[in-house]
Design an enzyme around this catalytic site. Structure first.
Site, PDB file in Angstrom:
ATOM      1  CB  ALA A 126     -26.489 -17.484   3.734  1.00 16.64           C
ATOM      2  CE  LYS A 151     -31.196 -26.305   3.587  1.00 17.33           C
ATOM      3  NZ  LYS A 151     -32.404 -26.891   4.213  1.00 17.33           N
ATOM      4  CB  SER A 189     -27.179 -28.310   3.209  1.00 22.43           C
ATOM      5  OG  SER A 189     -26.310 -28.569   2.115  1.00 22.43           O
ATOM      6  CE1 TYR A 233     -30.832 -25.514   0.095  1.00 21.44           C
ATOM      7  CE2 TYR A 233     -28.495 -26.040   0.107  1.00 21.44           C
ATOM      8  CZ  TYR A 233     -29.807 -26.416   0.290  1.00 21.44           C
ATOM      9  OH  TYR A 233     -30.102 -27.717   0.655  1.00 21.44           O
ATOM     10  CG  ASN A 275     -37.030 -33.074   4.016  1.00 18.35           C
ATOM     11  OD1 ASN A 275     -35.877 -33.457   3.841  1.00 18.35           O
ATOM     12  ND2 ASN A 275     -37.937 -33.093   3.043  1.00 18.35           N
ATOM     13  N   GLY A 305     -42.096 -31.140   3.228  1.00 12.78           N
ATOM     14  CA  GLY A 305     -41.491 -31.543   1.963  1.00 12.78           C
ATOM     15  C   GLY A 305     -41.386 -33.050   1.849  1.00 12.78           C
TER      16      GLY A 305
END
Length: 253
Positions: free
Chosen positions: A155, A157, A140, A153, A88, A9
């Site tokens: 969960a 991270k 995050s 999301y 990333n 990314g």
């Protein structure tokens, strides 16, 4: 010989800043991104900045194992074995949990959790053989403390954080470190796309700034500096850590 760093990314936002940081510090960098054109443009800019052919762009879909296999072959054929892996890439939309469905969950999990796990499984044997490596997972603060509108999301991270700690234990004797870096709200095109361009999005943006003790959102460069440090020999005794880069929005201790 410069070490090869993979940055997923890396075409824009935080990933592009990380790629620049690593190239500036002497690494060769392969940007793996599904947006090949944007990745090529980023690679060209970084090469011009560091005055050497240090960065290549490789087309890759992190959610597709075959695509990642092809991308790794291209990167290693160009620069040699991988020494640094920066997972990333990430994706999400801000939606209440009951507004989401199974197709959305699958996409979020594929990009944010399954993809990084799969790529790490392909790269780690190179590091084990070399008895040196740096795995840096961009998690995050949503994975540490939760985030409204980002249930799946968050969960994923949280899973990346646990994954990082386990790899740190398993690979320590091979001189491979693994750490998770947790951005807080960061001013990137992804954030703006999530918030939208209307008045509601701007109000959320301003509310985020007010909530951060330093009274600003993060910049991609704020994350890049931490990643650059963790990728260096100076961080050789730091592993299994979860590091928040959030301007004090969330604090450990």
């Amino acid at each position: 010989m410069p070490r090869l760093a993979i940055v997923t990314g890396g075409a824009g936002g935080i990933g592009a800043a990380i790629a620049l940081e690593l190239a500036t510090s002497g690494h060769n960098v392969a940007i793996l991104d599904i947006n090949k054109q944007a990745a090529e443009e980023t690679a060209e800019k970084i090469c011009a900045s560091v005055a050497r052919e240090a960065v290549i762009a490789v087309d890759a879909d992190i959610a597709d194992d075959a695509s990642c296999d092809t991308a790794l072959k291209a990167a290693t054929a160009h620069f040699g074995s991988v020494s640094v892996l920066v997972n990333n890439v990430g994706w999400d939309r801000i939606l209440g949990f009951l507004e989401t469905d199974a197709a959305f969950w699958d996409k979020v999990i594929a990009i944010n959790l399954r993809g990084p796990i799969g790529l790490t499984h392909k790269v780690a044997p190179m590091m084990v053989e070399a008895k040196w490596g740096r795995i840096i997972n961009i998690a995050s603060d949503a994975g540490r403390v939760g985030s409204s509108g980002e249930a799946v999301y968050s969960a994923c991270k949280a899973g990346i954080i646990g994954f990082s700690k386990t790899l740190a234990r398993e690979f320590a004797r091979a001189n491979i470190t693994c750490n998770a870096v947790c951005p807080g709200p960061t001013d990137t095109p992804l954030l703006h796309s999530q918030l939208g361009e209307g008045e509601t999005g701007q109000k959320i943006y301003e509310a985020l700034k007010r909530a951060i003790p330093m009274k600003r959102l993060g910049k991609p460069e704020d994350l890049a500096g931490m990643v650059g440090f963790l990728a260096s020999d100076k961080a050789s005794f730091i592993t299994g850590q979860t590091i928040s880069v959030s301007g004090g929005l969330t604090m450990n201790g």
